[in-house]
Design an enzyme around this catalytic site. Structure first.
Site, PDB file in Angstrom:
ATOM      1  N   TRP A   1       0.723  -0.716  -0.115  1.00 40.38           N
ATOM      2  CA  TRP A   1       0.131  -0.500  -0.271  1.00 40.38           C
ATOM      3  C   TRP A   1       1.223   1.358   0.218  1.00 40.38           C
ATOM      4  O   TRP A   1       1.906   1.091   0.443  1.00 40.38           O
ATOM      5  CB  TRP A   1      -1.049  -0.192   1.294  1.00 40.38           C
ATOM      6  CG  TRP A   1      -1.986   1.115   0.846  1.00 40.38           C
ATOM      7  CD1 TRP A   1      -1.807   2.402   1.703  1.00 40.38           C
ATOM      8  CD2 TRP A   1      -3.164   0.750   0.162  1.00 40.38           C
ATOM      9  NE1 TRP A   1      -3.390   3.181   1.643  1.00 40.38           N
ATOM     10  CE2 TRP A   1      -3.803   2.245   0.764  1.00 40.38           C
ATOM     11  CE3 TRP A   1      -3.691   0.267  -0.383  1.00 40.38           C
ATOM     12  CZ2 TRP A   1      -5.140   2.350   0.117  1.00 40.38           C
ATOM     13  CZ3 TRP A   1      -5.169   0.207  -0.991  1.00 40.38           C
ATOM     14  CH2 TRP A   1      -5.900   1.332  -0.112  1.00 40.38           C
TER      15      TRP A   1
ATOM     16  N   ASP B   1      -7.373  -7.449   9.590  1.00 37.53           N
ATOM     17  CA  ASP B   1      -6.562  -6.700   9.773  1.00 37.53           C
ATOM     18  C   ASP B   1      -7.783  -6.128  11.253  1.00 37.53           C
ATOM     19  O   ASP B   1      -8.306  -6.969  11.909  1.00 37.53           O
ATOM     20  CB  ASP B   1      -8.506  -5.348   9.241  1.00 37.53           C
ATOM     21  CG  ASP B   1      -7.814  -4.841   7.773  1.00 37.53           C
ATOM     22  OD1 ASP B   1      -8.416  -3.969   7.276  1.00 37.53           O
ATOM     23  OD2 ASP B   1      -6.495  -5.092   7.315  1.00 37.53           O
TER      24      ASP B   1
ATOM     25  N   HIS C   1      -7.207  -0.908  13.453  1.00 35.30           N
ATOM     26  CA  HIS C   1      -6.478  -0.359  12.644  1.00 35.30           C
ATOM     27  C   HIS C   1      -6.889   1.014  11.828  1.00 35.30           C
ATOM     28  O   HIS C   1      -6.550   1.867  11.536  1.00 35.30           O
ATOM     29  CB  HIS C   1      -6.821  -1.195  11.133  1.00 35.30           C
ATOM     30  CG  HIS C   1      -6.575  -1.423   9.919  1.00 35.30           C
ATOM     31  ND1 HIS C   1      -5.229  -0.470   9.586  1.00 35.30           N
ATOM     32  CD2 HIS C   1      -6.983  -1.052   8.350  1.00 35.30           C
ATOM     33  CE1 HIS C   1      -4.789  -0.331   8.747  1.00 35.30           C
ATOM     34  NE2 HIS C   1      -5.417  -0.427   7.678  1.00 35.30           N
TER      35      HIS C   1
ATOM     36  N   GLU D   1      -7.601  -9.292   4.399  1.00 36.61           N
ATOM     37  CA  GLU D   1      -7.229  -8.575   2.316  1.00 36.61           C
ATOM     38  C   GLU D   1      -5.670  -9.381   2.005  1.00 36.61           C
ATOM     39  O   GLU D   1      -5.327  -9.952   2.980  1.00 36.61           O
ATOM     40  CB  GLU D   1      -6.648  -7.401   3.477  1.00 36.61           C
ATOM     41  CG  GLU D   1      -7.981  -6.154   3.310  1.00 36.61           C
ATOM     42  CD  GLU D   1      -7.948  -5.102   3.821  1.00 36.61           C
ATOM     43  OE1 GLU D   1      -6.637  -5.041   5.079  1.00 36.61           O
ATOM     44  OE2 GLU D   1      -8.521  -4.376   3.886  1.00 36.61           O
TER      45      GLU D   1
HETATM   46  N1  LIG Z   1      -2.246   3.681   5.089  1.00 35.57           N
HETATM   47  C1  LIG Z   1      -3.481   3.906   4.451  1.00 35.57           C
HETATM   48  C2  LIG Z   1      -4.031   5.100   5.246  1.00 35.57           C
HETATM   49  C3  LIG Z   1      -5.258   5.298   3.883  1.00 35.57           C
HETATM   50  C4  LIG Z   1      -6.169   4.946   4.210  1.00 35.57           C
HETATM   51  C5  LIG Z   1      -6.097   2.845   4.101  1.00 35.57           C
HETATM   52  C6  LIG Z   1      -4.218   2.807   4.260  1.00 35.57           C
HETATM   53  C7  LIG Z   1      -4.207   1.618   4.547  1.00 35.57           C
HETATM   54  O1  LIG Z   1      -2.988   1.446   4.719  1.00 35.57           O
HETATM   55  C8  LIG Z   1      -5.080   0.574   4.336  1.00 35.57           C
HETATM   56  C9  LIG Z   1      -4.453  -1.033   4.205  1.00 35.57           C
HETATM   57  N2  LIG Z   1      -3.795  -1.210   3.049  1.00 35.57           N
HETATM   58  C10 LIG Z   1      -5.573  -2.068   4.480  1.00 35.57           C
HETATM   59  O2  LIG Z   1      -6.291  -1.909   3.499  1.00 35.57           O
HETATM   60  O3  LIG Z   1      -6.177  -2.417   5.623  1.00 35.57           O
END
Ligand SMILES: Nc1ccccc1C(=O)C[C@H](N)C(=O)O
Length: 224
Positions: free
Chosen positions: A32, A68, A72, A188
């Site tokens: 990400w 998650d 989170h 995920e």
């Molecule tokens: N850092 C972020 C900032 C803004 C929105 C999402 C993230 C995420 O890390 C999402 C993660 N990949 C998820 O889906 O659980």
């Protein structure tokens, strides 16, 4: 003298029936955008005369296949170490979604999901040839109305086949807050290419990271 067929070799390896729906973790794999890049580096090496091989892992808690924590996106939510094991161990239904952009409510509703169910959504994320080392922004994600529906139906757990349940720079925050806020556990980064729609036994165990906002996981399914 009639030639009798050789007795079946009962020891012949029978497929266990387990399907690995996890993604491998390796240096340079997609992650990400604002998460840490993934590095797996040898710190001890047999080939260099060390007594054993040991690696150093540098990576985010939401790398590859992961669960998650409710914390989170939810202040005060529990981490993955407090996840009830039944959330990711037990019967699960795999549902195939054909919409090319997102998981729409009208492809979820017909399945009459029941409270407590574990649902895996197989989309084109699993069947498209995604580059493993480059984040894809237009991955297929859960629509906000489908997320709200899942919350109303009080499903226990959902699994998706890209790095996030919500759309990148679309509804990612909203969808997480809807699901995690209702205590729905989210897996995920699954790879569902080898699994077909139907009923399965799911085993997916996140690392027991204390108060973990995410736990890397190995996930497998076996047809029921
Ligand atoms: N850092 C972020 C900032 C803004 C929105 C999402 C993230 C995420 O890390 C999402 C993660 N990949 C998820 O889906 O659980």
């Amino acid at each position: 003298m009639e030639q009798l067929a050789a007795p079946t070799d009962c020891s012949a390896k029978k497929p266990s029936g387990w399907i690995d729906i996890s993604r491998s973790i390796y240096s340079g794999m997609a992650y990400w955008p604002d998460n840490p890049p993934v590095r797996v580096e040898p710190v001890q090496c047999l080939a260099d005369g060390d007594i054993c091989n040991v690696s150093k892992l540098t990576l985010g808690s939401h790398t590859g296949t992961h669960v998650d924590g409710l914390n989170h996106f939810i202040k005060g939510g529990v981490g993955v170490d407090q996840m009830p094991l039944e959330a990711t161990i037990g019967p699960a239904r795999l549902i195939e979604i054909t919409h090319p952009e997102y998981i729409p409510l009208d492809q979820v509703e017909p399945h009459n999901l029941q409270a407590g169910e574990r649902i895996l959504f197989k989309t084109q994320n699993s069947t498209r040839e995604y580059p493993g080392d480059r984040f894809i922004e237009d991955f297929i994600y859960l629509s906000t109305e489908a997320a709200q529906y899942l919350a109303e139906r009080q499903v226990r757990t959902i699994g998706v086949d890209y790095l996030s349940v919500g759309g990148y720079e679309k509804n990612v925050v909203e969808v997480h807050k809807i699901l995690l806020g209702q205590g729905i556990w989210v897996i995920e980064g699954l790879d569902l290419a080898a699994a077909q729609p139907g009923g399965y036994e799911l085993i997916c165990l996140p690392l027991k990271l204390k108060h973990g906002d995410g736990g890397l996981a190995r996930a497998v399914v076996r047809s029921l």
